[in-house]
Design a protein around this motif. Sequence first.
Motif, PDB file in Angstrom:
ATOM      1  N   SER A 194       6.376   6.487   3.976  1.00  0.00           N
ATOM      2  CA  SER A 194       7.663   5.863   3.663  1.00  0.00           C
ATOM      3  C   SER A 194       7.914   5.964   2.167  1.00  0.00           C
ATOM      4  CB  SER A 194       7.660   4.397   4.100  1.00  0.00           C
ATOM      5  OG  SER A 194       8.868   3.760   3.729  1.00  0.00           O
ATOM      6  N   GLY A 195       8.961   6.705   1.836  1.00  0.00           N
ATOM      7  CA  GLY A 195       9.405   6.799   0.451  1.00  0.00           C
ATOM      8  C   GLY A 195      10.848   6.359   0.367  1.00  0.00           C
ATOM      9  N   THR A 196      11.532   6.789  -0.683  1.00  0.00           N
ATOM     10  CA  THR A 196      12.963   6.505  -0.821  1.00  0.00           C
ATOM     11  C   THR A 196      13.783   7.784  -0.749  1.00  0.00           C
ATOM     12  OG1 THR A 196      12.858   6.703  -3.233  1.00  0.00           O
ATOM     13  CG2 THR A 196      12.506   4.495  -2.303  1.00  0.00           C
ATOM     14  N   GLY A 197      13.154   8.915  -0.409  1.00  0.00           N
ATOM     15  CA  GLY A 197      13.772  10.223  -0.554  1.00  0.00           C
ATOM     16  C   GLY A 197      14.795  10.598   0.493  1.00  0.00           C
ATOM     17  N   PRO A 198      15.402  11.805   0.324  1.00  0.00           N
ATOM     18  CA  PRO A 198      16.494  12.263   1.192  1.00  0.00           C
ATOM     19  C   PRO A 198      16.042  12.734   2.575  1.00  0.00           C
ATOM     20  CG  PRO A 198      15.973  13.937  -0.429  1.00  0.00           C
ATOM     21  CD  PRO A 198      15.160  12.730  -0.792  1.00  0.00           C
TER      22      PRO A 198
END
Length: 529
Positions: A194-198
């Motif tokens: 889980s990241g914040t990326g596209p």
Amino acid sequence: MFKRLAISAALAFSLATAAQAESVVRYGISLADIPLTSGQPDRGAGAYKFTGYTIYDPLVAWEMDIADRPGKLVPGLATEWKVDPADPKKWLFTLRDGVKFHDGSALDAAAVVWNLDKVLDEKAAHYDRRQAAQVKPRLPSVASYRVIDAKTVEITTKAVDSFFPYQMLWFLVSSPAQYEKVGKDWDKFAMTPSGTGPFKLDKFVPRERAELVRNADYWDKKRLAKVDRLILLPMPEVLARTNALITGQVDMIETPAPDTVPQLKSAKMRIVENVTPHVWNYHLSVAPGSPWQDVRLRKALNLAIDREGIVALLNGLARPASGQVDPTSPWFGKPSFQIKYDPEAAKKLLAEAGYSKQKPLKTTFVIAQGGSGQMQSLPMNEFIQQNLKDVGIEIEFKVVELEVLYTRWRKGAKDEMNADVTSNNIAYVTSDPLYAIIRFFHSNQVAPVGVNWGAWSSPAVDALLDEAAKSFDVAKQDELLAKAHSLIVDDAVLGWVVHDTNPHALSPKVTKFVLAQHWFQDLTTVGVD
């Protein structure tokens, strides 16, 4: 009954239509495995475009959506970064409002500091040695860090360092909440990251495939992915990768086989390349016992390499190197030693040092079997091996997998792991002062602290780089870096060969892709009609 059958048929048709409507691009990558997915990718700078800037974001980002000029630093998860007026060693990062991780948890300053701990604080319960190995050498200036408030992080550097924001390009932010959810286990986190990326990771089979799906809720609406699903397929063997494109098994590949370029073009494949700050070279050991302590031998090696021949071998998909950076760079300077193909001059220098074709210098280099950024490693090395043999330098190769090469690189020439070699053949990005010059040539970056692999040092170069780091005047920085680069070339510190052009081959299906002038690339720009 007939009505139920009609409804079932209509539903099946609807599902089939929906499946067909999903836009999918299959990307054959030159790595033997999918890079690490837990936050900091392994397998070199090239891996950032696969599992780095897709799943995650940095605080400070690089402009990657333009092709006709070099990019620049742009806001990422931080909207602003600045030096504290009261102390130029303190940098303040202001975080973006409203950003959420893929698991729904919110980004805040505590999450950023938690991520710094995971790679810099060996005493932290969630410290991850594998991620730390990838990014710790890329953050050499960090002394300490802390939360100021929910939206502000303070990072203190070891000394005044005007180039520090460039280091933050490499630091990616994972979700602390997801780490807790999977039982505080980084291996489990890597399977459901889980990241914040596209993009979000939807399916993952190590060494086989990673399927990334579009994050419709991504915070940067200008950077929403243009395809619904991007499938990464490891294909380290260049001919297999190229044939996969020709036969329709994949839709795009990196680094096609050079001799297949005419065939690819006749099959209506599009070859995309660009000016790339990336150099392919040999790091030469000057540790005790290495022959490369003799500057005459280092110069001889550089003069023995036929760079135009290498470019021809690559079917034009490279440019000759005459130093760490291209002569068009403001940091190139005016070195007095001209790097060119001059085998007779090389023989003369070898003779002065006591070697010849009849009495050759014999040594061993460690090289990669292939991988992202290493271009056509084996054919290029074999070509150069013959160049060197022609003047009296006989090289044996120790061929290793790319990640093993990186491990040897980080250990340095003085480590017992490298006792059997005198050079490390590794290619890398040279996009900014830190990554082009400082981390390879400053004495305080000698491995394992940094990646000055060969343990070369120069008080004059150190002084110039230190002065540049203390200046916030770009023109002054450029002047000092150019002087340092001139001294580095004059001492023939490395064996420079070519600059990569980062070639990609695209099927007619892939109609959109911006190849930035950087090793960082943005796969959200990949699109189909």
